[in-house]
Design a protein around this motif. Structure first.
Motif, PDB file in Angstrom:
ATOM      1  N   LEU A  22      16.467   5.586 -17.703  1.00  0.00           N
ATOM      2  CA  LEU A  22      16.946   5.589 -16.286  1.00  0.00           C
ATOM      3  C   LEU A  22      17.504   7.166 -15.582  1.00  0.00           C
ATOM      4  N   GLU A  23      18.286   7.687 -16.494  1.00  0.00           N
ATOM      5  CA  GLU A  23      18.615   9.018 -16.023  1.00  0.00           C
ATOM      6  C   GLU A  23      17.607   9.989 -15.748  1.00  0.00           C
ATOM      7  N   GLN A  24      16.826  10.113 -16.571  1.00  0.00           N
ATOM      8  CA  GLN A  24      15.722  11.034 -16.641  1.00  0.00           C
ATOM      9  C   GLN A  24      14.795  10.772 -15.520  1.00  0.00           C
ATOM     10  N   VAL A  25      14.260   9.462 -15.303  1.00  0.00           N
ATOM     11  CA  VAL A  25      13.379   9.165 -14.339  1.00  0.00           C
ATOM     12  C   VAL A  25      13.951   9.294 -12.943  1.00  0.00           C
ATOM     13  N   ARG A  26      15.302   8.818 -12.814  1.00  0.00           N
ATOM     14  CA  ARG A  26      15.991   8.826 -11.272  1.00  0.00           C
ATOM     15  C   ARG A  26      16.182  10.322 -11.058  1.00  0.00           C
ATOM     16  N   GLY A  27      16.422  11.270 -12.202  1.00  0.00           N
ATOM     17  CA  GLY A  27      16.626  12.721 -12.025  1.00  0.00           C
ATOM     18  C   GLY A  27      15.521  13.507 -11.498  1.00  0.00           C
ATOM     19  N   SER A  28      14.435  13.243 -11.615  1.00  0.00           N
ATOM     20  CA  SER A  28      13.077  13.933 -11.244  1.00  0.00           C
ATOM     21  C   SER A  28      12.226  13.113 -10.468  1.00  0.00           C
ATOM     22  N   ARG A  29      12.173  11.936 -10.338  1.00  0.00           N
ATOM     23  CA  ARG A  29      11.155  11.204  -9.517  1.00  0.00           C
ATOM     24  C   ARG A  29      11.181  11.654  -8.188  1.00  0.00           C
ATOM     25  N   THR A  30      10.168  11.681  -7.512  1.00  0.00           N
ATOM     26  CA  THR A  30       9.770  12.130  -5.778  1.00  0.00           C
ATOM     27  C   THR A  30       9.614  10.592  -5.108  1.00  0.00           C
ATOM     28  N   VAL A  31       9.563  10.692  -4.028  1.00  0.00           N
ATOM     29  CA  VAL A  31       9.411   9.665  -2.927  1.00  0.00           C
ATOM     30  C   VAL A  31       7.893   9.399  -3.189  1.00  0.00           C
ATOM     31  N   PRO A  32       7.426   7.994  -3.330  1.00  0.00           N
ATOM     32  CA  PRO A  32       6.059   7.786  -3.284  1.00  0.00           C
ATOM     33  C   PRO A  32       5.456   7.958  -1.857  1.00  0.00           C
ATOM     34  N   THR A  33       4.049   8.007  -1.810  1.00  0.00           N
ATOM     35  CA  THR A  33       3.424   7.922  -0.602  1.00  0.00           C
ATOM     36  C   THR A  33       3.517   6.524  -0.024  1.00  0.00           C
ATOM     37  N   VAL A  34       3.659   6.414   1.298  1.00  0.00           N
ATOM     38  CA  VAL A  34       3.970   5.192   2.040  1.00  0.00           C
ATOM     39  C   VAL A  34       2.475   4.751   2.469  1.00  0.00           C
ATOM     40  N   GLU A  35       2.310   3.264   2.415  1.00  0.00           N
ATOM     41  CA  GLU A  35       1.142   2.647   3.032  1.00  0.00           C
ATOM     42  C   GLU A  35       1.560   1.676   3.959  1.00  0.00           C
ATOM     43  N   ILE A  36       0.856   1.272   4.794  1.00  0.00           N
ATOM     44  CA  ILE A  36       0.925   0.371   5.706  1.00  0.00           C
ATOM     45  C   ILE A  36       0.016  -0.939   5.612  1.00  0.00           C
ATOM     46  N   ILE A  37       0.601  -1.938   5.177  1.00  0.00           N
ATOM     47  CA  ILE A  37      -0.183  -3.307   4.612  1.00  0.00           C
ATOM     48  C   ILE A  37       0.009  -4.490   5.537  1.00  0.00           C
ATOM     49  N   ARG A  38      -0.727  -5.582   5.401  1.00  0.00           N
ATOM     50  CA  ARG A  38      -0.446  -6.705   6.259  1.00  0.00           C
ATOM     51  C   ARG A  38       0.365  -7.496   5.266  1.00  0.00           C
ATOM     52  N   LEU A  39       1.447  -8.379   6.140  1.00  0.00           N
ATOM     53  CA  LEU A  39       2.380  -9.046   5.385  1.00  0.00           C
ATOM     54  C   LEU A  39       1.861  -9.992   4.363  1.00  0.00           C
ATOM     55  N   GLU A  40       0.642 -10.605   4.408  1.00  0.00           N
ATOM     56  CA  GLU A  40       0.261 -11.348   3.380  1.00  0.00           C
ATOM     57  C   GLU A  40      -0.179 -10.599   2.145  1.00  0.00           C
ATOM     58  N   GLU A  41      -0.058  -9.304   2.353  1.00  0.00           N
ATOM     59  CA  GLU A  41      -0.503  -8.250   0.948  1.00  0.00           C
ATOM     60  C   GLU A  41       0.796  -7.926   0.381  1.00  0.00           C
ATOM     61  N   ALA A  42       1.825  -8.098   1.018  1.00  0.00           N
ATOM     62  CA  ALA A  42       3.195  -7.543   0.430  1.00  0.00           C
ATOM     63  C   ALA A  42       3.883  -8.206  -0.661  1.00  0.00           C
ATOM     64  N   ALA A  43       3.564  -9.127  -1.311  1.00  0.00           N
ATOM     65  CA  ALA A  43       4.211  -9.791  -2.228  1.00  0.00           C
ATOM     66  C   ALA A  43       3.909  -8.907  -3.556  1.00  0.00           C
ATOM     67  N   GLY A  44       5.116  -8.540  -4.303  1.00  0.00           N
ATOM     68  CA  GLY A  44       5.232  -7.740  -5.378  1.00  0.00           C
ATOM     69  C   GLY A  44       5.302  -6.299  -5.116  1.00  0.00           C
ATOM     70  N   ARG A  45       5.181  -5.764  -3.817  1.00  0.00           N
ATOM     71  CA  ARG A  45       5.114  -4.402  -3.201  1.00  0.00           C
ATOM     72  C   ARG A  45       6.597  -3.913  -3.001  1.00  0.00           C
ATOM     73  N   VAL A  46       6.846  -2.631  -3.349  1.00  0.00           N
ATOM     74  CA  VAL A  46       8.316  -2.087  -2.863  1.00  0.00           C
ATOM     75  C   VAL A  46       8.464  -1.878  -1.305  1.00  0.00           C
ATOM     76  N   LEU A  47       9.246  -2.223  -0.641  1.00  0.00           N
ATOM     77  CA  LEU A  47       9.438  -1.985   0.731  1.00  0.00           C
ATOM     78  C   LEU A  47       9.946  -0.179   0.957  1.00  0.00           C
ATOM     79  N   ALA A  48       9.211   0.423   1.865  1.00  0.00           N
ATOM     80  CA  ALA A  48       9.353   1.661   2.091  1.00  0.00           C
ATOM     81  C   ALA A  48      10.204   1.857   3.213  1.00  0.00           C
ATOM     82  N   GLU A  49      10.440   1.086   4.159  1.00  0.00           N
ATOM     83  CA  GLU A  49      11.393   1.339   5.196  1.00  0.00           C
ATOM     84  C   GLU A  49      12.260   0.167   5.375  1.00  0.00           C
ATOM     85  N   ALA A  50      13.502   0.299   5.823  1.00  0.00           N
ATOM     86  CA  ALA A  50      14.669  -0.623   5.987  1.00  0.00           C
ATOM     87  C   ALA A  50      13.911  -1.706   7.139  1.00  0.00           C
TER      88      ALA A  50
END
Length: 404
Positions: A22-50
């Motif tokens: 956890l410490e190593q990955v948190r310390g060096s990860r970058t923000v992933p690219t953002v994609e816009i998808i339909r709501l019906e495709e969003a299950a299991g995905r990680v929300l990029a905007e509040a």
């Protein structure tokens, strides 16, 4: 050939090793690219905007029960029924002193009313309803804005979306959702003994099952699996395939991480300047588990025995994948259940053993022949998680349990 840089000498405990990941990955990860998808495709995905509430929820006071909308000050008493409101119906009436409006669950509470009396607590005769007991103001009413106020935060970026999150986004009218790109996870099984799934193996060979179990685990955890060809026990071939795997967001190697003569993974990784944070963890199965970084990509060297590979992914690699995918908090779902039968172990290791959790909430270890016994894992629906300091558990005693 230079050895990979090793930061940790002694074998780590399970919790220590997970903390390092956890410490190593948190310390060096970058923000992933953002994609816009339909709501019906969003299950299991990680929300990029509040996600913010587009209006008050509920937008008007709503009844939580079938009954009558009343003024609490009029109770107890006999009231005149002056109307009816169904769920989804616009309210066109008002409750004045001495009056009541019949109301259904989910319907908007008319102006003038400040409580709802449940229908089973009333006696109706024609246009009159008798309410024999007093009621507090606000009883059985969900007031406007109790769930969320317009403009308030209802889902933060970094949450992984399940059915409840999908329902919440639908309720605020988000037909499209901003999500993080799925991490690409390279999977590389190693060993001369491995053949592909569609090949009939010789007596000295086995089919490659680890790549496919890992691919399933990666997809379940929100990643995109990239299955590489099997690497034979030959250094240059192993290096070439590792180089390909390091172009992904995460590399999972299966086999070749022990101390045998032909276990070449750490030697191959050294040629890429690998930094290894640990190479042994005090768990069973999965002690010879390697975690490190090379060319800016994190990797795990997982033991070759199938149950070891499965367990190490769930307790270590899954957390790294979820963080790389933008998830704020990777979760390890270990709870407690009572043992159906006594359990003994040799202290010193945290054990993740195939187990069966029954409908009564009792857990039983599944008999198995060791970490190569895939069939035992399929008979289990959970892993029994033991305390490394505890030697004996009695029947009925509480023990850790992790869902399979």
């Amino acid at each position: 050939m230079a050895a990979a840089t090793l930061c940790i000498v002694d074998a780590l405990s399970f919790l220590e090793a997970r903390r390092v990941v956890l410490e190593q990955v948190r310390g060096s990860r970058t923000v992933p690219t953002v994609e816009i998808i339909r709501l019906e495709e969003a299950a299991g995905r990680v929300l990029a905007e509040a996600a913010m509430a587009d209006r008050d929820y509920p937008p008007a006071p709503r009844s939580m029960r079938d009954g009558f909308a009343v003024r609490a000050a009029d109770l107890p008493g006999t009231l005149t029924i002056v109307g009816e409101v169904r769920a989804g119906q616009a309210v066109d009436c008002r409750v004045e002193p001495g009056e009541a409006v019949e109301i259904m669950t989910g319907a908007s509470v008319p102006d003038g009313a400040d409580a709802v009396v449940m229908i089973e607590h009333t006696q109706v005769a024609g246009t009159r309803v008798d309410v024999p007991k007093a009621l507090e103001m606000g009883a059985n009413v969900n007031p406007r804005g109790r769930d969320a106020l317009a403009g308030s935060l209802i889902l933060d970026a970094g949450c992984r979306m399940g059915y409840a999150e999908i329902a919440l986004l639908a309720s605020i009218g988000q037909a499209e959702v901003a999500v993080y790109r799925r991490p690409r996870v390279a999977i590389l099984a190693t060993g001369d003994e491995l053949v592909e799934v569609d090949v009939v193996p010789e007596p000295h060979q086995i089919r490659n099952s680890n790549s496919w179990s890992l691919a399933a685990q990666v997809m379940r955890a929100g990643g995109e699996a990239v299955v590489l060809p099997v690497a034979a026990d030959e250094l240059e071939t192993t290096k070439e395939l590792i180089a390909e795997g390091l172009d992904c967001d995460l590399l999972l190697l299966s086999g070749g991480v022990s101390a045998g003569k032909y276990d070449l993974v750490e030697t191959a990784l050294a040629s890429f300047g690998a930094e290894i944070y640990f190479d042994r963890v005090r768990i069973q199965p999965g002690q010879p588990c390697v975690f490190g970084q090379a060319k800016g990509t994190f990797f795990f060297g997982l033991p070759g025995n199938p149950a070891s590979t499965m367990v190490c992914f769930e307790v270590f690699a899954r957390a790294a994948l979820e963080l790389l995918g933008g998830q704020t908090e990777p979760l390890l779902a270990i709870t407690q259940a009572q043992l159906k039968a006594a359990f003994r172990q040799k202290p010193g290791l945290t054990r993740f053993l195939p187990a069966r959790l029954d409908a009564a909430g009792l857990v039983t270890a599944v008999g198995w022949s060791g970490s190569g016994d895939i069939a035992a894992v399929t008979r289990a629906n959970a892993y029994l998680v033991s305390d490394p300091e505890k030697e004996e558990y009695a029947a009925g005693e509480w023990i850790g349990v992790m869902a399979r």
